[in-house]
Design an enzyme around this catalytic site. Structure first.
Site, PDB file in Angstrom:
ATOM      1  N   HIS A  74      -7.936  -5.064  -1.935  1.00 38.20           N
ATOM      2  CA  HIS A  74      -6.657  -4.307  -1.137  1.00 38.20           C
ATOM      3  C   HIS A  74      -6.060  -5.580  -0.273  1.00 38.20           C
ATOM      4  O   HIS A  74      -4.946  -5.525  -0.141  1.00 38.20           O
ATOM      5  CB  HIS A  74      -7.101  -3.162  -0.332  1.00 38.20           C
ATOM      6  CG  HIS A  74      -5.735  -2.269   0.035  1.00 38.20           C
ATOM      7  ND1 HIS A  74      -5.034  -1.679  -0.962  1.00 38.20           N
ATOM      8  CD2 HIS A  74      -5.396  -2.018   1.373  1.00 38.20           C
ATOM      9  CE1 HIS A  74      -3.957  -1.115  -0.307  1.00 38.20           C
ATOM     10  NE2 HIS A  74      -3.958  -1.315   0.867  1.00 38.20           N
ATOM     11  N   SER A 111       0.569  -0.975  -0.137  1.00 35.28           N
ATOM     12  CA  SER A 111       0.054  -0.081  -0.073  1.00 35.28           C
ATOM     13  C   SER A 111       0.757   1.181   0.068  1.00 35.28           C
ATOM     14  O   SER A 111       1.645   1.411  -0.981  1.00 35.28           O
ATOM     15  CB  SER A 111      -0.989  -0.182   1.115  1.00 35.28           C
ATOM     16  OG  SER A 111      -2.021   0.793   0.826  1.00 35.28           O
ATOM     17  N   ASP A 135      -9.628  -3.573  -6.085  1.00 33.74           N
ATOM     18  CA  ASP A 135      -9.099  -2.748  -4.648  1.00 33.74           C
ATOM     19  C   ASP A 135      -9.697  -1.216  -4.918  1.00 33.74           C
ATOM     20  O   ASP A 135      -9.319  -0.470  -5.562  1.00 33.74           O
ATOM     21  CB  ASP A 135      -7.487  -2.814  -4.982  1.00 33.74           C
ATOM     22  CG  ASP A 135      -6.887  -1.994  -3.638  1.00 33.74           C
ATOM     23  OD1 ASP A 135      -7.490  -1.357  -2.903  1.00 33.74           O
ATOM     24  OD2 ASP A 135      -5.666  -2.492  -3.613  1.00 33.74           O
TER      25      ASP A 135
END
Length: 689
Positions: free
Chosen positions: A658, A537, A623
Site C-alpha cells: 500500500h 487509497s 497491498d
C-alpha cells in the site's frame, strides 16, 4: 515529442461472472483478476507495466530531471534532533545515498558518543520493499524489540536484540502487527498478531529468552469488525489494549509493573461510541463522543473505570473536535481540529482549563514530536505551513521558552518569501462551504487561470493538513497552483464534517470535491484543460467517482492504490478489512439500502461509455488494504468503455504494498513519475525532452 515503438495497448480477457444480491443481477467480466494464480493475471499486469514504461520512455529526460530536482532538496546526511529518554538520547539519521534510516542513541548527553542500535540498510539488503513496524526499547534500555516487513504486505517478523552485546535473542515471532509494550520487569513483552485474514486479533505475552511456544494469549478478538492494538501509557504505569472499529472502541488495561496482570475491562463497548484513555496520578483521563459528537474530556479514579464514575471536565464544543490526548506529569496536551486546522491545547489538571498553543501562520500544520519523558515541562513539536518548511522545537509549557532544535533544510535552495498560501471557500451542492487551501509562487501567479493540482482524501475522519512539502516546489516553480480540498468525510471542520461524508451521505464527499474544482475554475485559478487531480487509497475512490460524474472538469487524474471496486469488496467478508469497514460504508450484504447506495457511486460499477480524462493508476501487488485487483479491474473496464483517446496507464509494483516504494530515493522516483504525467498531459511544453 520523441516517438517510441509502444507495445500495443493491453486488453484484459473477459470471463463474465454473474452475482445476485437483493434481487439485483450484476455481471462482472473482470472478476477473474482477483485470482493472482490465474494464468492471465500476472501477464496482464506485466503488459500494463510495459505499456506504462513505454509511455514514460518518451518523457525520460523530464522524469529524470524531476527526480534530480526532488533529490537535490533532500539532505543526504540528515538526522532528527535527539530526544531524551532517561539517560539516553535517541535519534534517527540518514547517510549519503542510502535508502533506509539508521537508528542511533547517545548516553549521558546529546553530544555523547554515538551508538548505532539498528541499521535498516543492513536489514533491507536484498529486498525491494522494507519497513520497520515496531521499534521498542525495554525500560532499562538494554533490549530492543523490532519488527520488519520485506514485501509490503504489512505482516511483520519480530526480533529481540541485546543492546549490550549486539546479538539477537533466539526467538523470532511471525505475523506481527504494529503495536507493542514492555512490562517494567524488562523481560515481559506484549505484542499483537494477525490471523489468516491479516486482521490483528490476538494479544500475547512473551517472556524474553523463553520459547515462543510458551507465550500466553491474553486476549482474542473474535468479532471480525474489530482490530486490536496495545501501547504503554505515557506515565508508564499501565498497558492499554484497544479494540476498535471505525465507529466504536473499547479499552482494557494491565498493570505495567506486574507481569502477571490480566487485561481488565475499562468500560464496556457501546455501538458507535468511541473513547480513548490515558493516565496520570490517581486518575484515568478519557476522551469520548458519548452524548458529545465533537468529544468531551472526562476523568475517573483509578479502580473505578466504568462509565458511571466518569466526571466531565471539558464539555464538547461544536466548533472544536478533540482528536488526541498526550499526558505529562504536570499538564496534558490535547490535539483538536477546528476550521480546517489542526490545533493543540495545554490542559491544566487542577483548574481544568484549556489554553490554545498559538502559532504565527494563519494556515499551518502542527503535531507532537518525539516526547519520551513524562516528568518534564518541555514538549517537542513539529510545525510547518504550506510555505514554511518544518521546524522541530521544544516548548516549555510553564515559561513559554522556545528552543528550535531543527529547521528543515532545502539544499538546492528555497525562499519562503517567494510563495504564498491562502484559504478559499467553495459552495457545495447543498450550500455547505468547503475550505480549500492553496499555495503558489507569487511571481508566477497570473490574473487568469494557470495549471493546478487539486488533492483530497475525504474518508475515515482523516483531516488533510495544510502542510509543507518540498516535492511540490517542482510544480510551483513551473507555475502550478497546488490545492487541498478539505472535503466532507474527513474531519477538517470537526466530527460533523466526517459524519456527513460516510454511510448514506458519502456522495457529499464527491460533490464537495467537484464544487472545489468548479470554484477554482470560476475564480480563474484554473481551467479544465490544465486541471489535474490526485488522491490515494480512499482518495483514489474519490478520483474514480468524480471522473465518472464530471469527467469534463479535469485534464488528468492520478489514482494511487485506489479503492475503486467498493461494492464487490464490501460484499466479500473474507477480505482483511471488509467487516471493519461496515462502520464506514455500511453492509451491502444485509441491507438493500446500502447495497443500492454503494452501487450508485462505486467507481468500477459506474464506468460508462464516455470521454474520460487522462488517468494514471498505481497499484501494489502485495497491498493488503486495497488489493491489486481493484485498480486492475477498473483499468480494464475503463479501456473497454472509454470513448476518448486520452492516456490511460496502470502501473503495478510487483514487489510492494500500500505504501509503495520504501526507500527515501526510490519513493522520490514515484513522485517524479507522477509529476511527469501531470506535466506531459497538461503542460507538455514544460516537459519537453
Amino acid at each position: 515529442m520523441k516517438t517510441s515503438l509502444h507495445p500495443s495497448i493491453p486488453q484484459a480477457s473477459k470471463y463474465p461472472q454473474t452475482f445476485n444480491h437483493h434481487g439485483d443481477q450484476r455481471v462482472d467480466p473482470y472478476f477473474w483478476l482477483k485470482d493472482v494464480q490465474h494464468p492471465e493475471t500476472k501477464p496482464y499486469l506485466e503488459a500494463e507495466n510495459a505499456h506504462t514504461n513505454a509511455y514514460f520512455e518518451d518523457y525520460k529526460n523530464c522524469e529524470t530531471k524531476l527526480f534530480e530536482e526532488l533529490k537535490a532538496r533532500i539532505v543526504k546526511d540528515d538526522s532528527t534532533p535527539p530526544a531524551k529518554s532517561n539517560s539516553y538520547y535517541y535519534y534517527t539519521r540518514m547517510e549519503g545515498d542510502k535508502e533506509q534510516p539508521i537508528q542511533c542513541r547517545r548516553k549521558g548527553s546529546a553530544d555523547g558518543p554515538e551508538e548505532v542500535i539498528l541499521d535498516c540498510n543492513e536489514l533491507a539488503k536484498g529486498f525491494k520493499s522494507f519497513s520497520l513496524g515496531i521499534f521498542d526499547t525495554s525500560p532499562d534500555h538494554d533490549v530492543l524489540a523490532y519488527a520488519t516487513d520485506t514485501d509490503g504486505d504489512e505482516v511483520f517478523s519480530l526480533y529481540f536484540k541485546d543492546l549490550k552485546t549486539g546479538k539477537l535473542f533466539p526467538e523470532q515471532i511471525e505475523k506481527i502487527y504494529y503495536s507493542s509494550a514492555w512490562s517494567k520487569d524488562n523481560k515481559t513483552f506484549y505484542y499483537i498478531t494477525q490471523n489468516e485474514n491479516m486482521r490483528p486479533d490476538k494479544m500475547w505475552k512473551h517472556t524474553l529468552g523463553t520459547p515462543i511456544s510458551q507465550d500466553e494469549v491474553l486476549f482474542e478478538e473474535k468479532d471480525n469488525q474489530y482490530f486490536i492494538s496495545c501501547h504503554l501509557s505515557e506515565s508508564e504505569e499501565y498497558i492499554f489494549l484497544n479494540r476498535h472499529s471505525h465507529g466504536s472502541s473499547e479499552f482494557y488495561y494491565l498493570d505495567a509493573k506486574n507481569p502477571q496482570s490480566k487485561p481488565q475491562l475499562f468500560s464496556k463497548l457501546e455501538e458507535r461510541v468511541e473513547y480513548n484513555v490515558t493516565h496520570r496520578g490517581n486518575y484515568f483521563y478519557i476522551m469520548t463522543n458519548k452524548n458529545a459528537q465533537t468529544f468531551k474530556l472526562c476523568r475517573t479514579p483509578v479502580g473505578k473505570t466504568s462509565q458511571e464514575h466518569w466526571e466531565t471536565l471539558i464539555e464538547a464544543k461544536p466548533e472544536i473536535t478533540l482528536k488526541s490526548l498526550y499526558a505529562f506529569q504536570d499538564f496534558m496536551m490535547i490535539g483538536a481540529t477546528e476550521k480546517a486546522l489542526q490545533t493543540l491545547y495545554k490542559f491544566d489538571y487542577d483548574t481544568f482549563k484549556m489554553d490554545q498553543v498559538k502559532f504565527p501562520d494563519p494556515i499551518y500544520q502542527v503535531s507532537m514530536g518525539a516526547n519520551y519523558e513524562f516528568a518534564t515541562d518541555w514538549v517537542r513539536l513539529n510545525y510547518n505551513s504550506m510555505v514554511q518548511p518544518n521546524q522541530t522545537y521544544d516548548l516549555n509549557m510553564k515559561t513559554q521558552e522556545k528552543i528550535v532544535r531543527k529547521i528543515q533544510q532545502i539544499p538546492s535552495g528555497y525562499n519562503a518569501e517567494e510563495y504564498t498560501s491562502e484559504r478559499v471557500w467553495a459552495t457545495s451542492h447543498d450550500g455547505v462551504k468547503v475550505p480549500v487551501s492553496l499555495v503558489y509562487k507569487k511571481a508566477l501567479r497570473k490574473n487568469g487561470p494557470q495549471p493546478t493540482l487539486l488533492y483530497a482524501y475525504g474518508s475515515y475522519g482523516m483531516a488533510m493538513p495544510a502542510a509543507f512539502s518540498s516535492h511540490r516546489i517542482s510544480l510551483l516553480d513551473r507555475g502550478y497552483v497546488f490545492a487541498i480540498a478539505h472535503i466532507r468525510g474527513g474531519s477538517d471542520m470537526g466530527r460533523q464534517w466526517y459524519e456527513e461524508g460516510k454511510f448514506l451521505k458519502k456522495k457529499n464527499t464527491f460533490h464537495d470535491f467537484i464544487s472545489s474544482a468548479e470554484y477554482l475554475i470560476q475564480n480563474k485559478y484554473s481551467e479544465p484543460k490544465t486541471l489535474s487531480i490526485m488522491g490515494g487509497s480512499a482518495g483514489g475512490m474519490l478520483m474514480g467517482a468524480v471522473v465518472n460524474m464530471r469527467p469534463e472538469l479535469f485534464n488528468s487524474a492520478l489514482a494511487i492504490v485506489p479503492f475503486v471496486d467498493v461494492l464487490n469488496t464490501m460484499l466479500d467478508a473474507s477480505l482483511p478489512l471488509t467487516q471493519m469497514e461496515y462502520q464506514e460504508w455500511g453492509n451491502p450484504e444485509v441491507s438493500k439500502e446500502y447495497y443500492d447506495y454503494i452501487k450508485s457511486y462505486s467507481p468500477y460499477d459506474n464506468v460508462k461509455s464516455q470521454a474520460y480524462p487522462n488517468i494514471y493508476i498505481k497499484a501494489g501487488l502485495n497491498d493488503p488494504r486495497v488489493t491489486y485487483w481493484e485498480p486492475a479491474k477498473w483499468c480494464a473496464k475503463l479501456r473497454e468503455h472509454k470513448t476518448d483517446h486520452h492516456v490511460l496507464l496502470l502501473e503495478t509494483d510487483m514487489e510492494s504494498g500500500h505504501a509503495g516504494a520504501s526507500g527515501r530515493f526510490e519513493y522520490l522516483k514515484e513522485i517524479a513519475r507522477q509529476y511527469t504525467f501531470i506535466l506531459a498531459t497538461g503542460t507538455p511544453d514544460l516537459c519537453k525532452n
